[in-house]
Design a protein around this motif. Structure first.
Motif, mmCIF file in Angstrom:
data_model
loop_
_atom_site.group_PDB
_atom_site.id
_atom_site.type_symbol
_atom_site.label_atom_id
_atom_site.label_comp_id
_atom_site.label_asym_id
_atom_site.label_seq_id
_atom_site.Cartn_x
_atom_site.Cartn_y
_atom_site.Cartn_z
ATOM 1 N N SER A 177 0.835 -1.202 0.000
ATOM 2 C CA SER A 177 0.000 0.000 0.000
ATOM 3 C C SER A 177 0.869 1.251 0.000
ATOM 4 C CB SER A 177 -0.905 -0.009 1.229
ATOM 5 O OG SER A 177 -1.661 1.180 1.296
ATOM 6 N N SER A 178 1.962 1.250 0.837
ATOM 7 C CA SER A 178 2.869 2.396 0.903
ATOM 8 C C SER A 178 3.576 2.610 -0.422
ATOM 9 C CB SER A 178 3.901 2.182 2.015
ATOM 10 O OG SER A 178 3.257 2.077 3.269
ATOM 11 N N VAL A 179 4.013 1.527 -1.039
ATOM 12 C CA VAL A 179 4.666 1.626 -2.348
ATOM 13 C C VAL A 179 3.722 2.252 -3.364
ATOM 14 C CG1 VAL A 179 5.589 0.293 -4.282
ATOM 15 C CG2 VAL A 179 6.281 -0.257 -1.945
ATOM 16 N N GLY A 180 2.460 1.822 -3.298
ATOM 17 C CA GLY A 180 1.456 2.398 -4.198
ATOM 18 C C GLY A 180 1.291 3.886 -3.964
ATOM 19 N N ASP A 181 1.275 4.274 -2.655
ATOM 20 C CA ASP A 181 1.158 5.699 -2.320
ATOM 21 C C ASP A 181 2.351 6.488 -2.841
ATOM 22 O OD1 ASP A 181 -1.219 5.206 -1.073
ATOM 23 O OD2 ASP A 181 -0.362 5.105 0.953
ATOM 24 N N ILE A 182 3.553 5.905 -2.726
ATOM 25 C CA ILE A 182 4.770 6.582 -3.195
ATOM 26 C C ILE A 182 4.697 6.841 -4.693
ATOM 27 C CG2 ILE A 182 7.249 6.276 -3.592
ATOM 28 C CD1 ILE A 182 7.329 4.815 -0.863
ATOM 29 N N PHE A 183 4.279 5.819 -5.448
ATOM 30 C CA PHE A 183 4.156 5.993 -6.898
ATOM 31 C C PHE A 183 3.129 7.071 -7.236
ATOM 32 C CE2 PHE A 183 6.096 1.669 -7.289
ATOM 33 C CZ PHE A 183 7.144 2.045 -8.114
ATOM 34 N N THR A 184 2.019 7.074 -6.466
ATOM 35 C CA THR A 184 0.980 8.087 -6.692
ATOM 36 C C THR A 184 1.522 9.485 -6.420
ATOM 37 O OG1 THR A 184 -0.749 6.516 -6.061
ATOM 38 C CG2 THR A 184 -1.321 8.860 -6.017
ATOM 39 N N LEU A 185 2.262 9.634 -5.292
ATOM 40 C CA LEU A 185 2.843 10.931 -4.946
ATOM 41 C C LEU A 185 3.854 11.391 -5.988
ATOM 42 C CD1 LEU A 185 3.368 10.505 -1.094
ATOM 43 C CD2 LEU A 185 1.764 12.051 -2.223
ATOM 44 N N LYS A 186 4.650 10.442 -6.499
ATOM 45 C CA LYS A 186 5.632 10.795 -7.529
ATOM 46 C C LYS A 186 4.941 11.306 -8.789
ATOM 47 C CE LYS A 186 9.641 7.972 -6.259
ATOM 48 N NZ LYS A 186 10.541 6.873 -6.675
ATOM 49 N N GLU A 187 3.861 10.633 -9.171
ATOM 50 C CA GLU A 187 3.115 11.060 -10.355
ATOM 51 C C GLU A 187 2.527 12.455 -10.147
ATOM 52 O OE1 GLU A 187 0.220 8.081 -11.154
ATOM 53 O OE2 GLU A 187 1.671 6.587 -11.835
ATOM 54 N N GLU A 188 1.958 12.679 -8.937
ATOM 55 C CA GLU A 188 1.380 13.985 -8.638
ATOM 56 C C GLU A 188 2.461 15.063 -8.616
ATOM 57 O OE1 GLU A 188 -0.669 13.520 -4.964
ATOM 58 O OE2 GLU A 188 -2.387 12.469 -5.844
#
Length: 281
Positions: A64-75
């Protein structure tokens, strides 16, 4: 020993089966009591289950954290793109505003000047921050000659636009010319004080500031005095605005009154200039 080896596989299967049956029994909702064997096995299995559950939970949270990191990077990437676009728009708007002021001054100068002016763009310059020597995109085909004065529209007072001295043409091609500005060390310009007509000469430039001296050792000169070209020596047309006095010093060794002059033109920011090719008839 041979019997154990012979039935080793079956014994393992049987043991695993018993454990599974016990686990099912332990997790059965309808069962109220457990046997001693089930209790013992439960005590053994519970810590293992606890560790396994903790590991699985952490792994799930990790994904879940990895997914959040990828989302934050995209944003973050998207935000950087938006910021870059906004900066680009700001630069364009500032350029439009700056050019509108310049074009306004340019148009006003053209409407009131007594000179024939050739509008030219700077297309090259010598290395360095200051426009000491540079190339313009107009030449002999446009009526430009060696020695012609080069000026820029400047505002000396509110709504009072005049020719500000830039330099003079030193070389001419068909569609280009080389200009040496008044802040170049090879140039000099004779000046007169507007207030009292006292004369002097500015001979050197440093960091966009001119240094010079008065011809009269008792000359009346003050900070803020405005200076025009005097026409002495025939290098520059008489009456072109040079700048104003910002510092005065009298040196005992030569008895001369030395002055520093701030030019009316910003020699750190030049893009377009006018070449004076003669007077209007």
């Amino acid at each position: 020993m041979n019997i154990f080896r012979k039935f080793k596989g079956r014994m393992i299967v049987a043991f695993v089966t018993i454990i599974l049956i016990v686990i099912i029994g332990l997790t059965s909702t309808g069962k109220l009591k457990i046997t001693k064997l089930e209790n013992i096995l439960g005590n053994v299995i519970t810590p293992v289950q606890k560790v396994a559950y903790s590991i699985s939970k952490n792994v799930a949270n990790g994904f879940s954290s990895v997914g959040d990191i990828f989302t934050l990077k995209e944003e973050n990437t998207q935000l950087k793109k938006e910021v870059a676009k906004l900066k680009d728009k700001v630069i364009k708007y500032e350029d439009i505003i700056g050019r509108s002021d310049y074009l306004k001054e340019e148009a006003e100068l053209k409407s009131k000047t007594n000179y024939n002016l050739v509008n030219s763009q700077i297309i090259g310059k010598d290395p360095g921050n200051w426009f000491e020597k540079f190339i313009i995109d107009k030449g002999s085909k446009d009526g430009i000659k060696k020695g012609d004065p080069v000026v820029k529209a400047v505002e000396i007072e509110k709504d009072n636009i005049v020719e500000g001295l830039v330099g003079r043409v030193t070389e001419v091609g068909d569609n280009w010319s080389k200009v040496v500005s008044i802040v170049d060390s090879s140039n000099s310009v004779s000046f007169t004080i507007v207030r009292n007509q006292n004369n002097g000469v500015a001979k050197e430039g440093s960091q966009g500031i001119l240094s010079g001296y008065m011809f009269d050792t008792k000359a009346d000169v003050s900070k803020g005095d405005k200076l025009l070209t005097s026409g002495l020596g025939g290098v520059f047309e008489k009456g072109i605005f040079i700048g104003e006095v910002i510092e005065i010093k009298k040196k005992s060794e030569d008895l001369l009154v030395h002055v520093k002059i701030k030019p009316s033109v910003d020699f750190n920011k030049l893009h377009e200039v006018f070449v004076i090719t003669g007077k209007k008839h």
